[in-house]
Design an enzyme around this catalytic site. Structure first.
Site, PDB file in Angstrom:
ATOM      1  N   TYR A  20     -34.723-113.603  27.061  1.00 53.49           N
ATOM      2  CA  TYR A  20     -34.705-115.055  27.294  1.00 53.49           C
ATOM      3  C   TYR A  20     -35.258-115.418  28.672  1.00 53.49           C
ATOM      4  O   TYR A  20     -34.651-116.186  29.412  1.00 53.49           O
ATOM      5  CB  TYR A  20     -33.277-115.608  27.108  1.00 53.49           C
ATOM      6  N   TYR A 148     -25.874-121.661  16.824  1.00 50.64           N
ATOM      7  CA  TYR A 148     -26.645-120.451  17.157  1.00 50.64           C
ATOM      8  C   TYR A 148     -25.825-119.250  16.688  1.00 50.64           C
ATOM      9  O   TYR A 148     -24.612-119.185  16.938  1.00 50.64           O
ATOM     10  CB  TYR A 148     -26.876-120.369  18.664  1.00 50.64           C
ATOM     11  N   ASP A 252     -18.152-117.658  12.788  1.00 54.21           N
ATOM     12  CA  ASP A 252     -18.823-116.841  13.800  1.00 54.21           C
ATOM     13  C   ASP A 252     -18.054-117.037  15.113  1.00 54.21           C
ATOM     14  O   ASP A 252     -18.228-118.038  15.803  1.00 54.21           O
ATOM     15  CB  ASP A 252     -20.282-117.289  13.931  1.00 54.21           C
ATOM     16  N   LYS A 281     -19.092-109.471  21.626  1.00 54.58           N
ATOM     17  CA  LYS A 281     -18.877-109.922  23.012  1.00 54.58           C
ATOM     18  C   LYS A 281     -17.542-109.429  23.600  1.00 54.58           C
ATOM     19  O   LYS A 281     -17.430-108.289  24.013  1.00 54.58           O
ATOM     20  CB  LYS A 281     -18.997-111.435  23.100  1.00 54.58           C
TER      21      LYS A 281
HETATM   22  C1  LIG Z   1     -21.822-117.617  18.347  1.00 54.23           C
HETATM   23  C2  LIG Z   1     -22.739-116.453  18.549  1.00 54.23           C
HETATM   24  N1  LIG Z   1     -23.070-115.694  17.506  1.00 54.23           N
HETATM   25  C3  LIG Z   1     -23.869-114.626  17.637  1.00 54.23           C
HETATM   26  C4  LIG Z   1     -24.400-114.281  18.855  1.00 54.23           C
HETATM   27  C5  LIG Z   1     -25.306-113.100  18.975  1.00 54.23           C
HETATM   28  O1  LIG Z   1     -24.672-112.080  19.665  1.00 54.23           O
HETATM   29  P1  LIG Z   1     -25.528-110.892  20.334  1.00 54.23           P
HETATM   30  O2  LIG Z   1     -26.205-111.500  21.506  1.00 54.23           O
HETATM   31  O3  LIG Z   1     -24.496-109.883  20.718  1.00 54.23           O
HETATM   32  O4  LIG Z   1     -26.462-110.398  19.293  1.00 54.23           O
HETATM   33  C6  LIG Z   1     -24.091-115.049  19.978  1.00 54.23           C
HETATM   34  C7  LIG Z   1     -24.664-114.716  21.294  1.00 54.23           C
HETATM   35  O5  LIG Z   1     -24.664-115.462  22.211  1.00 54.23           O
HETATM   36  C8  LIG Z   1     -23.237-116.166  19.819  1.00 54.23           C
HETATM   37  O6  LIG Z   1     -22.916-116.944  20.854  1.00 54.23           O
END
Ligand SMILES: Cc1ncc(COP(=O)(O)O)c(C=O)c1O
Length: 440
Positions: A20, A148, A252, A281
């Site tokens: 990014y 996202y 998610d 995370k």
């Molecule tokens: C809500 C959400 N889902 C999925 C992801 C993707 O995770 P990763 O960066 O570990 O692939 C993120 C990453 O910021 C996220 O905030």
């Protein structure tokens, strides 16, 4: 000169491609050599207070000794083993513990590597679930506008409206996006926005319910889309509509999981019990990449039966890596032993006073808080992720020893829970001061 003798930043400049980041004109990356609690120490001696938990992963602090020790013990015993035909205690115990603390009904865990794969797994499970139940037409997804879910192709498809993925539009599959009723302090239109979003959901489920595999949402807070927050009752009503149409609900919680919203999981705060939940995370306390997709037993059951065709043909080399699982178990121990809820409450009340102090600022809009996440928009001529004000503010914050990384014109704080009250108070003061200056 061998690599070992060369400066890390010079090696980086020659060989590394950062995520990014537009390399052209990007500031030289800061070399970090150590972390302790909420602080990071740079090679040149500067210290930075991590107010964003390093891309939202850290919860108990950097280089937490209990987690480091657990990883070291596990590494000395078993670093990795193929996870088909084999298992190991860290994975089995972690799966059981996640199911115990998860929203009711989630009883199975499929491990993967990161947040995007946790989402990818959930999407694929949803499609094959319906196929295995002889309803192959149910293969579409409904998502919330601006959400996202990660950078792999499936995750991009259900996050297409976040605006990050224009170059890949031809790769993505279609997804129905519902309006997202984001709200903030003093918003008088929250009710109307929610009703409009729920009306749209009703229409979509009525017309396309039988072709829909699942609804995927980031419960309560859309992270990368700009820390956009909605109210629990909306999430509940939306989940009810999906249920009534027999559509699976995927939460998610890659960002919202592990206490960010003040409860262990945002679904619990919103009062919903999803069919699947994606985690990553904070799962390992921010130490190692690990993803987990939790699901209900009926989802798991749909994949049982004669022959491999019904099985889930998905896996990653590092699925359920023992080091990641050991880190996650140590992190859960810290949650069990610690006063994390009190800490989260203290952070939330600090955030409130801070945001109250910004009331009336001529360029601050849409102040909002959910648990340990506080955010506001800075008025900008070019709002959005690419807004120039984001880079300007980021630099000004760094100059004051604060690691904050605005999402364009959205400034947000999401500190690790171990942050000291005094450090946080100091940071609020510095941020307020930066915002008070006319040059921003
Ligand atoms: C809500 C959400 N889902 C999925 C992801 C993707 O995770 P990763 O960066 O570990 O692939 C993120 C990453 O910021 C996220 O905030």
């Amino acid at each position: 000169m061998t690599e070992k003798k060369r400066d890390a930043v010079a090696l980086d400049a020659d060989h590394v491609w950062h995520p990014y980041t537009q390399a052209e004109g990007a500031p030289i990356p800061i070399e970090i050599v150590a972390g302790e609690g909420a602080w990071l120490r740079a090679a040149d001696g500067r210290r930075f207070l991590d107010l964003i938990s390093s891309w939202w992963v850290n919860v108990h602090g950097h280089a937490n000794p209990a987690i480091s020790a657990a990883i070291a013990r596990q590494a000395a015993a078993l670093e990795h083993v193929i996870f088909a035909d084999f298992t190991h205690r860290p994975a089995a115990e972690l799966a059981a513990r996640l199911c115990r603390i998860a929203p009711e009904g989630l009883s199975r865990v499929f491990f993967s590597d990161n947040g995007s794969t946790a989402v990818e797994v959930a999407l694929k499970l949803a499609v094959q679930y319906w196929r295995n139940l002889d309803q192959p037409k149910r293969k579409r997804f409904v998502a919330l506008s601006g959400g996202y879910h990660g950078d792999t192709v499936g995750a991009m498809s259900v996050g297409a409206s976040s605006g990050f993925f224009a170059p890949f539009s031809d790769l993505m599959f279609g997804c129905e996006f519902l309006p997202y009723p984001d709200t903030w302090e003093g918003d008088n239109e929250a009710d109307e926005k929610e009703e409009a979003a729920l009306d749209a959901a009703r229409r979509v489920f009525e017309t396309e319910g039988e072709a829909t595999a699942a609804l995927i949402i980031e419960p309560l807070v859309q992270g990368a889309g700009g820390m956009r927050m909605c109210r629990p009752a909306f999430v509940q009503r939306l989940a009810d509509l999906a249920r009534a149409a027999d559509v699976l609900v995927i939460c998610d919680e890659v960002m919202t999981g592990f206490g960010r919203t003040g409860e262990m999981f945002a679904s619990q705060k919103a009062g919903i019990a999803p069919d699947m939940m994606c985690l990553s995370k904070g799962l390992t306390g921010g130490f190692l990449p690990l993803g987990a997709t939790l699901c209900r037993e009926n989802v798991y059951d749909a994949f049982r039966g004669e022959g491999f065709a019904r099985a889930f043909a998905h896996g990653h080399s590092y699925t359920a890596n023992p080091l990641g699982c050991a880190a996650a178990l140590a992190s859960l121990d810290l949650f069990d032993a610690g006063q994390w809820k009190e800490r989260c409450r203290a952070i939330a009340s600090g955030h409130r006073a801070f945001l109250d102090g910004l009331r009336g600022h001529p360029r601050i809009r849409r102040r909002r808080i959910t648990g340990t996440i506080a955010a506001f928009d800075v008025d900008a001529r070019d709002p959005g992720y690419a807004s120039a004000i984001g880079a300007t503010l980021k630099q000004k914050f760094l100059d004051r020893g604060l690691l904050l990384r605005p999402l364009g014109n959205v400034v947000y704080l999401m500190p690790p829970y171990c942050i000291e009250d005094g450090d946080l108070a100091q940071a609020y003061g510095e941020i307020t001061d930066v915002l008070a200056r006319s040059e921003i």
